[in-house]
Enzyme design. Structure first.
Site, PDB file in Angstrom:
ATOM      1  N   TYR A  58       0.859  -1.181   0.000  1.00 60.23           N
ATOM      2  CA  TYR A  58       0.000   0.000   0.000  1.00 60.23           C
ATOM      3  C   TYR A  58       0.898   1.235   0.000  1.00 60.23           C
ATOM      4  O   TYR A  58       1.607   1.508   0.968  1.00 60.23           O
ATOM      5  CB  TYR A  58      -0.908  -0.014   1.224  1.00 60.23           C
ATOM      6  CG  TYR A  58      -2.109   0.900   1.162  1.00 60.23           C
ATOM      7  CD1 TYR A  58      -2.315   1.780   0.100  1.00 60.23           C
ATOM      8  CD2 TYR A  58      -3.065   0.885   2.176  1.00 60.23           C
ATOM      9  CE1 TYR A  58      -3.420   2.601   0.043  1.00 60.23           C
ATOM     10  CE2 TYR A  58      -4.179   1.713   2.140  1.00 60.23           C
ATOM     11  CZ  TYR A  58      -4.344   2.570   1.079  1.00 60.23           C
ATOM     12  OH  TYR A  58      -5.450   3.396   1.033  1.00 60.23           O
ATOM     13  N   LYS A 113      -1.070  -0.986  -4.396  1.00 59.97           N
ATOM     14  CA  LYS A 113      -2.257  -0.161  -4.191  1.00 59.97           C
ATOM     15  C   LYS A 113      -1.814   1.277  -3.967  1.00 59.97           C
ATOM     16  O   LYS A 113      -1.056   1.561  -3.034  1.00 59.97           O
ATOM     17  CB  LYS A 113      -3.051  -0.658  -2.980  1.00 59.97           C
ATOM     18  CG  LYS A 113      -4.321   0.136  -2.704  1.00 59.97           C
ATOM     19  CD  LYS A 113      -5.073  -0.429  -1.502  1.00 59.97           C
ATOM     20  CE  LYS A 113      -6.334   0.389  -1.230  1.00 59.97           C
ATOM     21  NZ  LYS A 113      -7.049  -0.080  -0.037  1.00 59.97           N
TER      22      LYS A 113
END
Length: 299
Positions: A133, A158
């Site tokens: 992330y 992400k």
């Protein structure tokens, strides 16, 4: 790892005494899967990972995996301090999760070598594949993502920064490493607002907090997005998502708080958010109720 449909980030329900309500969590997860979620991400940002102990995070993942029962992938949140992240990752594997979403480390910021090592140590703690992330204290350079793409255990990226230039270069760098199996996600708050642009970067997937609260509207947007129906997509954007984002931006943390409030307004007693997040005021909840009604009217 394949995802077919909206990525569902469930909230973590708390009872009045502050404990996790696992019966309600199972009900919430079941509703999401029945509504067509392409993957379930328990104990992540919307699930208040920041406020869960390692044991609580593990219990949330156990309930989610038991409820999903193999119908779609379950990707558990991990991150924060390295020891905590490794403990959560190991427990998620034991609970039957299909993968991990690695959230940023806690408080400190490291070098790019340090960030790569952070991900690699979490990945080595279990057999689960990991998705990184990219946000906050964990912003990976193009070269760092190139290095991580050489690790077969790292399977996704992400983006939570909104730097589309950096995201585009990372997509291309991973492709140059021959990783056709790599998954790319738009992880910005209320990602529907930016997803049309992200698709052009080669990032077709997005997380939808709104799906956790009002899946029928989120699904309508997703269908319009997939089918290229821009008229329908923009009508939903203007009539539902824009006013939701305006309300969200009034108070830090409302990306989570409003989802829980919306569920409470619809009869699912998921409780309050944990500190440092705060619940909406009565006036803000009334505005949220009107936004939800307007979204349904568009259907």
């Amino acid at each position: 790892m394949n995802f077919d449909g909206i990525l569902f980030f469930p909230v973590t329900p708390f009872s009045r005494n502050g404990a996790i309500d696992h019966d309600l969590l199972a009900q919430h997860v079941e509703r999401g899967v029945a509504a067509g979620a392409g993957g379930v991400f328990p104990a992540c940002g919307t699930g208040e990972y920041h406020a869960l102990s390692a044991g609580e995070a593990a219990s949330v993942v156990r309930t989610a995996t038991a409820t999903v029962s193999g119908r779609v992938p379950v990707i558990a949140g991990t991150g924060g301090t390295l020891g905590h992240a490794i403990e959560v990752a190991t427990a998620a594997a034991d609970a039957g999760a299909d993968g991990l979403l690695v959230l940023p480390p806690y408080l400190v910021g490291g070098t790019q070598d340090g960030l790569v090592s952070y991900v690699e140590q979490i990945a080595a703690a279990s057999e689960l594949p990991v998705i990184v992330y990219h946000r906050g204290a964990a912003q990976y350079s193009v070269e760092s993502m190139r290095r991580l793409a050489r690790n077969p255990r790292v399977v996704g990226f992400k983006d939570g920064t909104g730097d589309v230039g950096a995201a585009q270069l990372i997509v291309r760098a991973v492709a140059e490493e021959g990783r056709e199996d790599f998954a790319f996600f738009n992880g910005l708050l209320t990602a529907e607002l930016t997803q049309a642009a992200y698709r052009g970067l080669g990032i077709p997937l997005y997380s939808s907090a709104a799906f956790a609260m009002i899946p029928e509207v989120a699904n309508a947007y997703y269908r319009a997005y997939v089918e290229g129906d821009d008229g329908r997509r923009l009508a939903l954007l203007d009539g539902f998502y824009r006013p939701l984002v305006t309300l969200r931006d009034e108070t830090p943390g409302f990306g989570v708080s409003l989802i829980k409030a919306g569920l409470r307004l619809q009869g699912l007693a998921v409780g309050s958010v944990r500190a440092p997040l705060v619940d909406p005021t009565a006036e803000q909840e009334a505005r949220l109720a009107a936004i939800l009604e307007a979204g349904r009217a568009l259907l």
